[in-house]
Design an enzyme around this catalytic site. Structure first.
Site, short mmCIF file in Angstrom:
data_model
loop_
_atom_site.label_atom_id
_atom_site.label_comp_id
_atom_site.label_asym_id
_atom_site.label_seq_id
_atom_site.Cartn_x
_atom_site.Cartn_y
_atom_site.Cartn_z
N SER A 152 0.79 -1.23 0.00
CA SER A 152 0.00 0.00 0.00
C SER A 152 0.83 1.28 0.00
CB SER A 152 -0.94 0.01 1.21
OG SER A 152 -0.22 -0.13 2.42
N ASP A 161 -3.25 8.25 7.77
CA ASP A 161 -4.44 7.58 8.27
C ASP A 161 -4.16 6.59 9.40
OD1 ASP A 161 -3.11 5.63 6.91
OD2 ASP A 161 -4.69 5.21 5.45
N HIS A 190 -0.49 4.73 6.97
CA HIS A 190 0.26 5.17 5.80
C HIS A 190 0.70 6.62 5.98
CE1 HIS A 190 -2.77 2.13 4.55
NE2 HIS A 190 -1.70 1.57 3.99
#
Length: 373
Positions: A43, A344, A347
């Site tokens: 991610s 968040d 990340h």
């Protein structure tokens, strides 16, 4: 209050514009130095693949993801650009299109991004043999390499298959590995049981790099693990009253950062062996741990005022809540993500990615020192 926010926003835009101009003038290679970029990871470098697979179910498909730069969600798990975007822009290449999200719509002559949020270094067969209940799709490095091979097989020789095209391409691997550890770390297992997975994870990363070089890659940049002990999800999960568990200089959990460093030590050794096995290839270690720790050690030098807090999230310690993620109806976001390292809770922000990209491009946090220019 609104005028104060507008003033801070205007100042940030001016400073960021100046910074990006300096970045281009200092580290931008001559146009055409790299013809394409191919990226593999999770991610931290996913530019829309998971969103393609999951649609609106993917958190990064909802606002306020993407608000800072794109002004809309793009499938990136941040408020704007990721490391890969900054590197592509500095090299005067288009933003690397996601794959397989881009199949049929993009010409991959300038590269492809195979990274998928949640991807592990090791394939699911390994975890099935370990007795884990598999609840995730296999987007591992092995799967991503299969996609790359399919791309090579389906492309005309003039686009990708020619050996000289691969010679002129930049290959980036990682960061990857944190998802292999997550299901063990967050399951309250002893740290020794988590450490047992580091060697096979690093071996899987090494095998992927070996496969890329044998395919024709001559320039590979491999990212290490970030400082896990500074990330809100882990700070919240392992919050303790024991002051000795925290680094007094940064507020990060020491034992988790030591785990990250253990991963990085083994990875660097693996890369050393690969350099010996492939002396004609350039294999570079990107020290994102060191680049990030430079921010945590002196956040105000980088314009950061909330280094350990999540910008976007739910009510809870470090503005992180396991039940309320960024983009949920009851979540809130800070409005000034350039003041934060973490977006968040899991990340990073565009601002943090910008610092890391700069450190990779100018070679200040690479091993061996290597400017991508």
């Amino acid at each position: 209050m609104a005028s104060s926010f507008s003033a801070r926003l205007s100042l940030h835009v001016i400073l960021l514009s100046v910074d990006l101009l300096l970045l281009s003038s200092v580290v931008t290679p001559s146009p055409g130095f790299y013809s394409a970029i191919f990226n593999f990871g999770d991610s931290l470098t996913d530019a829309g693949n998971l969103a393609f697979f999951s649609g609106v179910k993917a958190p990064a498909s909802r606002p306020p993801y993407g608000e800072t730069y794109f002004h809309r969600p793009t499938g990136r798990f941040t408020d704007g650009r990721i490391i890969l975007d900054f590197i592509a822009q500095a090299m005067r290449l288009p933003l690397v299109p996601p794959y397989p999200a881009g199949r049929g719509r993009h010409n991959f002559a300038k590269g492809a991004n195979f990274a998928v949020a949640g991807a592990r270094a090791i394939g699911n067969a390994f975890y099935e043999a370990e007795g884990f209940n598999i609840t995730w799709e296999d987007y591992s490095l092995g799967t991503q390499l299969k996609w790359f091979d399919q791309l090579l097989q389906s492309s005309s020789p003039s686009v990708l298959a020619a050996h000289d095209i691969l010679n002129q391409s930049l290959f980036m691997v990682g960061e990857i590995g944190i998802n292999d550890y997550n299901h063990v770390l967050l399951d309250d297992r002893p740290i020794d049981s988590v450490r047992a997975y580091v060697a096979p994870v690093v071996h899987a990363i090494g095998s992927a790099i070996d496969a890329l070089v044998r395919t024709g890659a001559t320039m590979v940049v491999v990212s290490g693990m970030f400082p896990v002990g500074c990330i809100p999800v882990f700070l919240a999960k392992f919050q303790t009253q024991d002051a000795g568990a925290y680094d007094p200089a940064t507020g990060c959990l020491k034992w988790l950062n030591e785990f990250s460093q253990h991963h990085n030590v083994l990875l660097r050794r693996q890369l050393g062996r690969l350099r010996q096995a492939h002396p004609r290839a350039t294999i570079v270690y990107a020290d994102i741990y060191g680049a990030l720790m430079s921010i945590y050690a002196s956040p105000r030098r980088f314009g950061m005022t909330s280094p350990l807090m999540a910008c976007c999230g739910g009510e809870g310690p470090y503005h992180f809540n396991f039940s309320v993620g960024c983009g949920d109806p009851t979540s809130t976001w800070c409005g000034d993500p350039w003041s934060y390292i973490c977006w968040d809770g899991k990340h990073l922000t565009e601002a943090a990615y910008h610092v890391i990209a700069h450190a990779i491009l100018d070679g200040s946090y690479t091993e061996p020192p290597q400017t991508l220019m």
